[in-house]
Design an enzyme around this catalytic site. Structure first.
Site, short mmCIF file in Angstrom:
data_model
loop_
_atom_site.label_atom_id
_atom_site.label_comp_id
_atom_site.label_asym_id
_atom_site.label_seq_id
_atom_site.Cartn_x
_atom_site.Cartn_y
_atom_site.Cartn_z
N GLU A 136 4.97 -5.26 6.84
CA GLU A 136 4.24 -4.24 7.60
C GLU A 136 4.79 -4.10 9.02
O GLU A 136 4.76 -3.01 9.61
CB GLU A 136 2.74 -4.58 7.66
CG GLU A 136 2.00 -4.47 6.34
CD GLU A 136 1.99 -5.75 5.53
OE1 GLU A 136 2.83 -6.65 5.78
OE2 GLU A 136 1.14 -5.86 4.62
N ALA A 167 0.86 -1.18 0.00
CA ALA A 167 0.00 0.00 0.00
C ALA A 167 0.90 1.23 0.00
O ALA A 167 2.06 1.16 0.40
CB ALA A 167 -0.88 -0.02 1.24
N GLU A 185 -0.41 -9.40 -0.92
CA GLU A 185 -1.83 -9.73 -0.71
C GLU A 185 -2.60 -9.69 -2.04
O GLU A 185 -3.45 -10.53 -2.29
CB GLU A 185 -2.44 -8.77 0.32
CG GLU A 185 -1.88 -9.04 1.72
CD GLU A 185 -2.21 -7.96 2.74
OE1 GLU A 185 -2.05 -6.77 2.42
OE2 GLU A 185 -2.64 -8.31 3.85
C1 HXC Z 1 5.06 4.47 -1.06
C2 HXC Z 1 7.00 3.54 -1.83
C3 HXC Z 1 6.62 2.27 -1.32
C4 HXC Z 1 5.37 2.16 -0.66
C5 HXC Z 1 8.56 2.08 -2.26
N1 HXC Z 1 8.20 3.39 -2.41
N2 HXC Z 1 7.63 1.39 -1.61
N3 HXC Z 1 6.22 4.62 -1.69
N4 HXC Z 1 4.63 3.27 -0.55
N5 HXC Z 1 4.92 1.00 -0.18
C6 HXC Z 1 8.94 4.44 -3.08
C7 HXC Z 1 10.12 4.93 -2.24
O1 HXC Z 1 9.71 5.88 -1.29
C8 HXC Z 1 11.00 5.53 -3.32
O2 HXC Z 1 10.50 6.80 -3.65
C9 HXC Z 1 10.77 4.63 -4.52
O3 HXC Z 1 9.53 3.97 -4.27
C10 HXC Z 1 11.85 3.56 -4.68
O4 HXC Z 1 11.97 2.87 -3.46
P1 HXC Z 1 13.39 2.66 -2.71
O5 HXC Z 1 13.08 2.39 -1.30
O6 HXC Z 1 14.31 3.78 -3.02
O7 HXC Z 1 13.90 1.35 -3.46
P2 HXC Z 1 14.84 0.19 -2.90
O8 HXC Z 1 15.98 0.79 -2.14
O9 HXC Z 1 15.14 -0.67 -4.07
O10 HXC Z 1 13.97 -0.60 -1.82
C11 HXC Z 1 12.85 -1.33 -2.25
C12 HXC Z 1 11.97 -1.74 -1.04
C13 HXC Z 1 11.60 -0.49 -0.23
C14 HXC Z 1 12.73 -2.74 -0.17
C15 HXC Z 1 10.74 -2.44 -1.63
O11 HXC Z 1 11.08 0.49 -1.11
C16 HXC Z 1 10.56 -0.75 0.83
O12 HXC Z 1 10.85 -1.32 1.86
N6 HXC Z 1 9.31 -0.33 0.54
C17 HXC Z 1 8.22 -0.42 1.48
C18 HXC Z 1 7.70 -1.85 1.56
C19 HXC Z 1 6.58 -1.98 2.59
O13 HXC Z 1 6.77 -1.68 3.77
N7 HXC Z 1 5.42 -2.39 2.15
C20 HXC Z 1 4.25 -2.55 3.02
C21 HXC Z 1 3.44 -1.29 3.01
S1 HXC Z 1 2.09 -1.40 4.15
P3 HXC Z 1 11.48 8.12 -3.69
O14 HXC Z 1 10.54 9.24 -3.89
O15 HXC Z 1 12.23 8.11 -2.41
O16 HXC Z 1 12.35 7.82 -4.88
C22 HXC Z 1 0.95 -2.35 3.36
C23 HXC Z 1 -0.33 -2.60 4.12
C24 HXC Z 1 -1.32 -3.29 3.26
O17 HXC Z 1 1.15 -2.79 2.28
C25 HXC Z 1 -2.71 -3.04 3.72
C26 HXC Z 1 -3.72 -3.42 2.70
C27 HXC Z 1 -3.77 -2.60 1.46
#
Ligand code: HXC
Length: 259
Positions: free
Chosen positions: A133, A67, A113
């Protein structure tokens, strides 16, 4: 085809509706608008008599990294409740045509998911699945704790959700989360090929098989067997049952009518 802003849709082969997540700059993070478009595109394909199977994919680097964190970070409980985003996810569950996910790169959080909401999954060798998460102070909210547990068992689901660690495509395959691991160059084509194979089958049988298999997640064995039996009998009211069996006896290919 449409005025989408977060996805692309296409029909690369007759019968196959494809949805591509298209926010590469944020690793296809599932913003509210993205989910609205995914669900609307799926429902359009569902309504189209020409479409038999749906394929959803992202790009090589990410299916979806979850998300959209920036969209959620400032929200309170009541605001999240008001957004009612999971109502949209419920509409994906109501799609009767098979959905095949083609996954490459990150499939994390809501991305994992969304993948698990598909009926079958083809992954590239670079795919990584996870429920991270926990690392941002929350937990899976779109079925992660339930579908992952049903797919790969309690202890592995616990480890993934509690540590936030990712698993590779190979691990996911060994655990039974995905159907097949293929080279990154061909993951979308493989998913489309699988979709085409299913698109060539008797459509009513496809629909009732999907319904029956999914029922096994929400009912007792007895309830599931009952639905299966009724669906089996129901197909004997179809022209395609007569066509399929006659074609076998006459040693020819069946011509399905979806009737
Ligand atoms: C918003 C995101 C994002 C996310 C990545 N980005 N994931 N933005 N929401 N979930 C953005 C980053 O901010 C960044 O933007 C760009 O995408 C590239 O990401 P990087 O982090 O620079 O890339 P990398 O170093 O290759 O790392 C990849 C990654 C990391 C390991 C996937 O991005 C990460 O940990 N993302 C979050 C994953 C996460 O926690 N997902 C769960 C979310 S909660 P900028 O502007 O900085 O370039 C969830 C709840 C679900 O899903 C509920 C139901 C819907």
């Amino acid at each position: 085809m449409e005025q989408w802003t977060c996805i692309l849709t296409s029909i690369p082969k007759p019968g196959i509706g494809v949805i591509q997540l298209n926010r590469p700059q944020v690793l296809n993070a599932l913003s509210l608008q993205t989910m609205i478009e995914i669900v609307e595109a799926m429902e359009q394909f569902e309504r189209s008599a020409d479409i038999r199977c749906i394929v959803i994919h992202g790009n090589e680097k990410a299916f979806a990294a979850g998300a959209d964190i920036k969209e959620m970070s400032g929200a309170g409980s009541m605001e999240m409740l008001e957004r009612d985003q999971f109502a949209r996810w419920e509409r994906i569950r109501a799609i009767k045509k098979p959905i095949i996910g083609a996954i490459s790169g990150f499939a994390l959080g809501g991305g994992c998911e969304l993948a698990m909401n598909c009926d079958m999954l083809i992954a590239s060798e670079t795919a990584q699945f996870g429920q991270p998460e926990i690392n941002i102070g929350v937990m899976p909210g779109a079925g992660g704790t339930q579908r992952l547990t049903r797919a790969i068992g309690k202890v592995r689901a616990m480890e993934i959700a509690l540590t936030g660690r990712m698993i590779s495509a190979r691990e996911a395959w060994r655990a039974g989360l995905i159907n097949k691991v293929v080279p990154v160059e061909s993951y979308v084509q493989e998913a489309i090929a699988l979709a085409s194979e299913i698109a060539g089958k008797a459509p009513l049988a496809v629909k009732l098989i999907k319904e029956s298999v999914l029922k096994s997640f929400s009912t007792t064995l007895e309830g599931g067997l009952e639905l299966e039996r009724k669906n089996f009998y129901l197909l004997f009211a179809s022209e395609d049952q007569k066509e399929g069996m006659n074609a076998f006896i006459e040693k020819r290919k069946p011509m399905w009518k979806n009737k």
